[in-house]
Structure formats: C-alpha cells, structure tokens
Scaffold this motif. Structure first.
Motif, short mmCIF file in Angstrom:
data_model
loop_
_atom_site.label_atom_id
_atom_site.label_comp_id
_atom_site.label_asym_id
_atom_site.label_seq_id
_atom_site.Cartn_x
_atom_site.Cartn_y
_atom_site.Cartn_z
N UNK A 160 16.85 14.60 -24.23
CA UNK A 160 17.63 16.45 -23.87
C UNK A 160 16.51 17.16 -25.02
N UNK A 161 16.35 18.26 -24.00
CA UNK A 161 16.07 19.20 -25.45
C UNK A 161 16.80 20.70 -25.18
N UNK A 162 16.56 21.11 -26.26
CA UNK A 162 17.32 22.67 -26.17
C UNK A 162 16.70 23.83 -27.05
N UNK A 163 17.08 24.78 -26.30
CA UNK A 163 16.34 26.59 -26.87
C UNK A 163 16.60 26.34 -28.21
N UNK A 164 18.26 26.42 -28.52
CA UNK A 164 18.96 27.17 -29.50
C UNK A 164 18.54 25.56 -31.01
N UNK A 165 18.87 26.62 -31.66
CA UNK A 165 18.17 25.54 -33.14
C UNK A 165 19.27 24.54 -33.42
N UNK A 166 18.53 23.72 -33.55
CA UNK A 166 19.95 21.61 -34.24
C UNK A 166 21.01 22.82 -35.04
N UNK A 167 20.83 23.46 -36.05
CA UNK A 167 21.75 23.89 -36.84
C UNK A 167 21.78 25.51 -36.67
N UNK A 168 23.14 26.42 -36.41
CA UNK A 168 22.77 27.93 -35.99
C UNK A 168 24.11 27.96 -36.14
N UNK A 169 24.16 29.35 -36.74
CA UNK A 169 25.22 30.12 -37.36
C UNK A 169 25.91 31.09 -36.52
N UNK A 170 27.34 31.60 -36.08
CA UNK A 170 27.98 32.08 -34.78
C UNK A 170 29.09 32.51 -35.08
N UNK A 171 29.05 34.12 -34.02
CA UNK A 171 30.23 34.51 -34.87
C UNK A 171 31.28 34.24 -33.42
N UNK A 172 32.80 34.47 -33.92
CA UNK A 172 33.92 33.97 -33.26
C UNK A 172 34.72 34.67 -33.44
N UNK A 173 35.38 34.36 -31.95
CA UNK A 173 36.20 36.46 -31.05
C UNK A 173 37.46 34.94 -30.14
N UNK A 174 38.37 35.00 -30.88
CA UNK A 174 39.52 33.81 -29.83
C UNK A 174 40.67 34.13 -29.30
N UNK A 175 41.68 33.61 -28.72
CA UNK A 175 43.04 33.85 -28.31
C UNK A 175 43.55 33.47 -27.80
N UNK A 176 45.20 33.63 -27.84
CA UNK A 176 45.88 32.17 -27.66
C UNK A 176 46.73 32.93 -28.10
N UNK A 177 47.59 32.61 -26.30
CA UNK A 177 48.79 33.38 -25.61
C UNK A 177 49.68 31.95 -25.41
N UNK A 178 51.10 31.78 -26.08
CA UNK A 178 52.07 31.20 -25.76
C UNK A 178 53.23 31.93 -25.06
N UNK A 179 53.75 31.73 -23.73
CA UNK A 179 55.30 31.83 -23.47
C UNK A 179 55.86 30.64 -22.64
N UNK A 180 57.14 30.50 -23.24
CA UNK A 180 58.78 29.80 -23.54
C UNK A 180 59.38 30.34 -22.34
N UNK A 181 59.42 29.54 -21.59
CA UNK A 181 60.38 29.22 -20.54
C UNK A 181 61.87 28.76 -21.09
N UNK A 182 61.69 27.87 -22.12
CA UNK A 182 62.64 27.48 -22.70
C UNK A 182 62.32 26.38 -23.81
N UNK A 183 62.63 26.28 -24.63
CA UNK A 183 62.38 25.28 -26.19
C UNK A 183 61.09 24.27 -25.37
N UNK A 184 61.61 23.64 -23.86
CA UNK A 184 60.80 23.20 -23.57
C UNK A 184 59.55 23.45 -22.40
N UNK A 185 59.78 23.99 -22.04
CA UNK A 185 58.75 24.91 -20.47
C UNK A 185 58.11 25.00 -21.02
N UNK A 186 56.33 25.94 -21.53
CA UNK A 186 55.63 26.52 -22.03
C UNK A 186 54.44 27.21 -21.21
N UNK A 187 53.52 28.11 -21.05
CA UNK A 187 52.66 27.57 -20.34
C UNK A 187 52.09 28.73 -21.91
#
Length: 256
Positions: A160-187
């Motif tokens: 396998x070959x790739x155009x991207x370098x083997x070692x590279x820096x990257x920026x990061x944007x992330x999100x994490x959403x959690x909705x709890x229906x009850x203590x045990x049920x969630x999305x």
C-alpha cells in the motif's frame, strides 16, 4: 437483504426495550453521579450452509472522575470472515486524561491506537491535546466540544502507498452528545474532524452512534454504528481503496 432484516429486527428489539424507559423517564429522579463507570460489550454472529460467515465485536469503556480529574480508557474491535476470507479487521483504543480548570472548561491529553487492515492501515498512533468545553450539562443531556491538535505516526500494509506522509500533524475538532432516557438507557453521538496540517487536501472523519436499552439493572442491549472516513485513502496494487468504512454491531453490554 439479510443485513437489512437483521438491522430492522435489532432496531425493533431496542425500541421495545426502550419504550418503558422513555415513558418513565419523566418521573425518574436524576441518576446519581459515579466516580467510576465501567461498561463492556460483546457480540457474535455466525451463518453456515450455502454461505459461511462469522462476525465478532467487543469493546469496553472505563471512566474515573475525582478531584477535577477525569481518566478514561476505551477499546473497540470488529472482526469478520465470509467464505474463509477476512472482510473486517479493525482495532481502535485509547487513553485520555482531562483536568477541569473551570466548571465547564477542561484541558486534556490523549493517546490512541487504531488498525484497519482493509483500509491499508497496519497501525496508526495518535497523541493529542486540546480544550474540552461543556456546552450543555444537565442530568439528561450532556454536550461537549473539543478543539486541539494531534500528531500521527502510521504504517501502511504491505503493497500500500499513500500521498500523505507517514508522520503528520493534524488539527482536531470534536463533539460528544449524550441523552439519558433513564440511568441505564441512553443515546450517544460522537464525532471528530482531523484535517492534515501537512497536506491541506487530506483529512479524517470518525463518528459513532450508539443506542443502549436496559435488559436488567446491569445488562443492556447496545446498537452501534461506526463510520471511518479518509478522503485520501491508500492505493494498493494500483487500486485506490474506498474512502469510507462502516461497522454496525449489536451486542450485550454490562455496566457497573
């Protein structure tokens, strides 16, 4: 067709299990805060006869919170074979430490390892850092955003070959959403966007959608859908690999 029937059946089972939880969610008291949260999930499927296939998935998450610190660990594994040929081989695991500097703002450092042989990645390591901001923090809904950076070191599979370098820096944007229906049920919905800073046209995107319905105090049914996107995938044997890999899984989850 079999896959669609299986997904539909699994969704109906989850909906049936969630129904009483959703109805009672309005009257249920807020779930108590835990210093230590541990969950483990495992699933297995096999077919034989005119078609032979097996799929296996397991994962776990550990979260410990104390004195403004949050330490976390997670692991996900998917493996599948069809007619004695591997059609899925994916590992993804990481460690993260976060320190709250304000009620809703924290600083974090993290390290992660992933392996996706069918997408040409023999192994990839990531070291990241950034700021985590809790936009919503209620007993039922939690939403946080992350902004930061990462350093990647990767090795491709043989041929396998790739155009991207083997070692590279990257920026990061992330999100994490959690909705709890009850203590045990969630999305829960997570996502991250990782633009390559050494190649402006290359980037990674990863998401996971998870639904957990309780079967008992400790046991639940978990449905998960993972998407791994690489807009500049490797080339293997003069054929560019696909940009998107998806993993749907269902299994029993145990929580403590």
């Amino acid at each position: 067709m079999r896959t669609h029937l299986f997904v539909t059946a699994a969704a109906l089972v989850a909906a049936g299990a969630l129904a009483p939880a959703i109805v009672s969610a309005q009257d249920a008291p807020p779930p108590p805060k835990k210093n230590l949260e541990v969950t483990g999930t495992a699933g297995f499927a096999q077919t034989s006869g005119n078609a032979n296939a097996t799929t296996t998935n397991f994962g776990n998450k550990v979260k410990y919170t104390a004195r403004g610190w949050t330490l976390g660990e997670d692991l996900a594994f998917f493996y599948g074979e069809a007619e004695n040929k591997v059609n899925a081989n994916f590992w993804n695991g990481g460690l993260r430490a976060e320190r709250r500097i304000m009620e809703r703002i924290g600083l974090f450092v993290a390290t992660r390892y992933d392996r996706n042989v069918l997408q040409g990645i023999a192994h990839r390591f990531e070291e990241g850092f950034g700021v985590d901001v809790k936009a919503i923090a209620t007993p039922r809904d939690q939403l946080s955003f992350q902004v930061g950076g990462s350093l990647f070191q990767q090795r491709l599979t043989a041929g396998s070959t790739a155009t991207a370098k083997r070692n590279f820096p990257a920026a990061r944007l992330g999100l994490d959403y959690k909705h709890s229906f009850t203590e045990l049920a969630y999305f829960q919905q997570t996502g991250e966007y990782l633009p390559n800073l050494s190649d402006s046209e290359a980037y990674l995107m990863n998401t996971e959608s998870a639904l957990v319905a309780p079967l008992s105090r400790r046991l639940g049914l978990k449905l998960s859908y993972v998407v791994r996107y690489n807009n500049a995938p490797p080339v293997r044997e003069n054929v560019r690999l696909k940009t998107t890999d998806t993993f749907f899984s269902s299994g029993i989850t145990v929580s403590f």
